[in-house]
Design a protein around this motif. Structure first.
Motif, PDB file in Angstrom:
ATOM      1  N   CYS A  51       0.831  -1.210   0.000  1.00  0.00           N
ATOM      2  CA  CYS A  51       0.000   0.000   0.000  1.00  0.00           C
ATOM      3  C   CYS A  51       0.862   1.255   0.000  1.00  0.00           C
ATOM      4  CB  CYS A  51      -0.866   0.050   1.263  1.00  0.00           C
ATOM      5  SG  CYS A  51      -1.704  -1.480   1.658  1.00  0.00           S
ATOM      6  N   ALA A  52       0.379   2.283  -0.672  1.00  0.00           N
ATOM      7  CA  ALA A  52       1.043   3.587  -0.659  1.00  0.00           C
ATOM      8  C   ALA A  52      -0.036   4.665  -0.558  1.00  0.00           C
ATOM      9  CB  ALA A  52       1.865   3.780  -1.927  1.00  0.00           C
ATOM     10  N   VAL A  53       0.178   5.614   0.340  1.00  0.00           N
ATOM     11  CA  VAL A  53      -0.787   6.701   0.522  1.00  0.00           C
ATOM     12  C   VAL A  53      -0.072   8.021   0.230  1.00  0.00           C
ATOM     13  CG1 VAL A  53      -2.362   7.819   2.163  1.00  0.00           C
ATOM     14  CG2 VAL A  53      -1.952   5.346   2.317  1.00  0.00           C
ATOM     15  N   GLY A  54      -0.543   8.731  -0.780  1.00  0.00           N
ATOM     16  CA  GLY A  54       0.055  10.016  -1.144  1.00  0.00           C
ATOM     17  C   GLY A  54      -0.317  11.070  -0.120  1.00  0.00           C
ATOM     18  N   THR A  59       7.138  14.958   6.139  1.00  0.00           N
ATOM     19  CA  THR A  59       6.819  15.306   7.532  1.00  0.00           C
ATOM     20  C   THR A  59       5.425  14.794   7.885  1.00  0.00           C
ATOM     21  OG1 THR A  59       8.135  17.310   7.206  1.00  0.00           O
ATOM     22  CG2 THR A  59       6.727  17.240   9.162  1.00  0.00           C
ATOM     23  N   ALA A  60       4.482  15.011   6.976  1.00  0.00           N
ATOM     24  CA  ALA A  60       3.107  14.541   7.194  1.00  0.00           C
ATOM     25  C   ALA A  60       3.088  13.015   7.302  1.00  0.00           C
ATOM     26  CB  ALA A  60       2.208  15.001   6.047  1.00  0.00           C
ATOM     27  N   ALA A  61       3.863  12.347   6.441  1.00  0.00           N
ATOM     28  CA  ALA A  61       3.892  10.877   6.464  1.00  0.00           C
ATOM     29  C   ALA A  61       4.448  10.364   7.790  1.00  0.00           C
ATOM     30  CB  ALA A  61       4.732  10.355   5.296  1.00  0.00           C
ATOM     31  N   LEU A 194       3.437   7.614   2.194  1.00  0.00           N
ATOM     32  CA  LEU A 194       3.584   6.667   3.297  1.00  0.00           C
ATOM     33  C   LEU A 194       3.326   5.289   2.719  1.00  0.00           C
ATOM     34  CD1 LEU A 194       3.938   6.394   6.440  1.00  0.00           C
ATOM     35  CD2 LEU A 194       1.460   6.303   6.569  1.00  0.00           C
ATOM     36  N   THR A 195       4.282   4.384   2.841  1.00  0.00           N
ATOM     37  CA  THR A 195       4.064   3.027   2.332  1.00  0.00           C
ATOM     38  C   THR A 195       4.040   2.039   3.502  1.00  0.00           C
ATOM     39  OG1 THR A 195       6.434   2.626   1.994  1.00  0.00           O
ATOM     40  CG2 THR A 195       5.196   3.482   0.114  1.00  0.00           C
TER      41      THR A 195
END
Ligand SMILES: Cc1ncc(COP(=O)(O)O)c(C=O)c1O
Length: 392
Positions: A51-54, A59-61, A194-195
Motif C-alpha cells: 500500500c502507498a498513501v500520497g 513530515t506529514a507521512a 507513506l508506504t
C-alpha cells in the motif's frame, strides 16, 4: 568562473511532466483524484509495498505513522541526531520524546548498537533515517524492534531507490515515509508518500490525511451516487493532490535512468577527489543500493585553514550552490534547551555535522557542471591548505 549560479538540487523536469500537469489543469480536477491513485499504485509497485498513501510531505507521512500507532505523551521514539529537524519535531507534536542514538562515522546512519542501548520500557518506535540515500541496516534494526515490540517507521526522504540486499526501502520497515520536496530525487513541488504492507494502516492513514472523514472529495463530487461524509477521527489536511501526482508520474518512470546519471556524476566526484588528503569521499559499501541523493564530502579540518561554513561560502563565491546535511540536531536551540543536550553526547553526529558539505548532485547537471564543481573544490582546497598540520 561560471557565469550562472549552479542551483543546489535542481530537479530534472521534462516535457512529459509539463504536459501531464497541463492535462490535469485542463481536466478540471486539481485535488486528490485519479492521478493520485495512479501515482500511489505505481509508487507502491516501485518500492514493493502493498500500500502507498500520497500525502503533502514526508513530515506529514512521519506524523501520520506515529499517529497510527497511537503515540502518546511520555512515549519515546529513537532516531538519528544527524537528520532534518522534521524527523524529531513530529515526535514532539505528540509530547513524546525523541531519543537520539548516535550514527556510525562511516555510513553516517544510525548505529544499531546505540539503538539497542537506548531502548527503555517507554520506547514505542524507531525512526531510522536513510541519510543521503544510504540505507540503514534494516535487518538488524527490525530484529531489535521485533525483540522489543517496537514499530519501525523509516525516514526515506532521501532514499526512494535504495535497497539493502534484496530488501527494498519502502517495503522493509513497518511503515516508510518519502519526500518529494523540490530538491529530492523525485519532486512534486511539495509532497510525500507513506508506504506499508498493512492495509488497515494504509486505510486509516488515508482517512486521517483528509480531516478524518470517511469519503474523499473525488468520491463525493464524482459521477457516482451522493453519500454524505461522516467524521470518524479528528484528522489532518495532509492529502496529495492530482497537481502534485501529475508532476511525479513520469519522474517515477524515469527514476532508475535518473539514478544512473547521478551514479555517473558520483563516480566522477570520487575519482576527482581521491587524491586529495584534505577531504574524505563517501564510504563505499558493498551489498546495498545507494539512492545517490547527496554527495557528502567530509573536510579534514586539521588540514585546512578554513572551516566548513567558509568552505561552503567559497563554493558560493564560485557560483556553486552547496548544502549541509546536517548539523547535529541535538545541538539546535530547541533540543538543547528542552533536553539539556550538550556537545560530546553524540560525538559521531557532531563530528560529521562539523565537516560535511553536500555538492550538487542531480540528473539535471551536465558533465560540464560537474567539472565546474570539481575545479571549484580543488581550487578551494589548494588555496586553503594548511602548511603544517597541528599535532593533536
Ligand atoms: C531526512 C529528512 N526527513 C524528512 C524531511 C522532511 O521532508 P518534507 O519536506 O517532504 O516534509 C526532510 C526534508 O528535507 C529530510 O531531509
Amino acid at each position: 568562473m561560471r557565469e550562472q549560479f549552479l542551483t543546489f538540487g535542481r530537479p530534472l523536469i521534462g516535457e512529459e511532466d509539463v504536459a501531464e500537469v497541463l492535462d490535469t489543469l485542463a481536466s478540471g480536477w486539481l485535488g486528490t483524484g485519479p492521478k493520485t491513485k495512479l501515482f500511489e499504485a505505481r509508487f507502491a509497485e516501485y518500492v514493493g509495498a502493498r500500500c502507498a498513501v500520497g500525502v503533502s510531505s514526508c513530515t506529514a507521512a512521519l506524523h501520520l505513522g506515529l499517529d497510527l500507532i497511537g503515540v502518546r505523551e511520555g512515549d519515546e521514539i529513537i532516531t538519528s541526531p544527524l537528520t532534518f529537524p522534521a524527523t524529531a519535531n513530529v515526535v514532539e507534536h505528540f509530547r513524546a520524546r525523541p531519543v537520539f542514538a548516535d550514527v556510525d562515522r562511516g555510513t553516517m546512519t544510525i548505529d544499531a548498537g546505540q539503538v539497542e542501548a537506548a531502548v527503555t520500557p517507554r520506547t514505542r518506535a524507531i525512526i531510522p533515517v536513510h541519510l543521503a540515500g544510504r540505507p540503514c541496516d534494516m535487518p538488524k534494526l527490525l530484529e531489535i524492534a521485533g525483540r522489543h515490540g517496537l514499530t519501525v517507521i523509516d525516514d526515506a526522504a532521501h532514499a526512494i531507490e535504495a535497497a539493502v540486499g534484496r530488501l527494498k526501502i519502502g517495503s522493509a520497515g513497518h511503515m516508510t515515509a518519502f519526500s518529494f520536496y523540490v530538491t529530492k530525487n523525485l519532486v512534486t513541488g511539495e509532497g510525500g508518500m507513506l508506504t506499508t504492507d498493512r492495509a488497515e494502516w494504509a486505510e486509516s492513514a488515508r482517512v486521517r490525511s483528509l480531516h478524518g472523514i470517511d469519503s474523499d472529495a473525488w468520491k463525493r463530487y464524482g459521477a457516482e451516487g451522493f453519500t454524505p461524509y461522516d467524521t470518524v477521527y479528528p484528522g489532518y489536511k495532509y492529502n496529495m493532490t492530482d497537481m502534485q501526482a501529475s508532476l511525479g508520474l513520469h519522474q517515477l518512470a524515469r527514476l532508475d535512468a535518473s539514478l544512473a546519471v547521478r551514479e555517473r556524476h558520483w563516480a566522477r566526484y570520487d575519482e576527482a577527489f581521491g587524491d586529495l588528503d584534505e577531504v574524505i569521499t563517501p564510504m563505499r559499501q558493498p551489498g546495498i543500493r545507494h539512492a545517490r541523493h547527496l554527495y557528502t564530502l567530509l573536510l579534514r579540518l586539521e588540514c585546512l585553514t578554513i572551516d566548513r561554513n567558509q568552505f561552503v561560502d567559497e563554493l558560493k563565491r564560485r557560483r556553486i550552490g552547496a548544502g549541509v546535511h546536517f548539523t547535529a540536531l541535538h545541538l539546535h536551540t530547541y533540543y538543547r534547551e528542552r533536553y539539556g543536550y550538550t556537545r560530546g553526547m553524540f560525538p559521531n553526529a557532531e563530528w560529521i555535522g562539523d565537516r560535511t558539505v553536500s555538492l550538487p548532485l542531480s540528473a539535471a547537471l551536465s558533465d560540464a557542471d560537474v567539472d565546474d564543481v570539481v575545479a571549484a573544490v580543488r581550487e578551494i582546497v589548494a588555496g586553503n591548505r594548511r602548511a603544517v598540520i597541528p599535532v593533536s
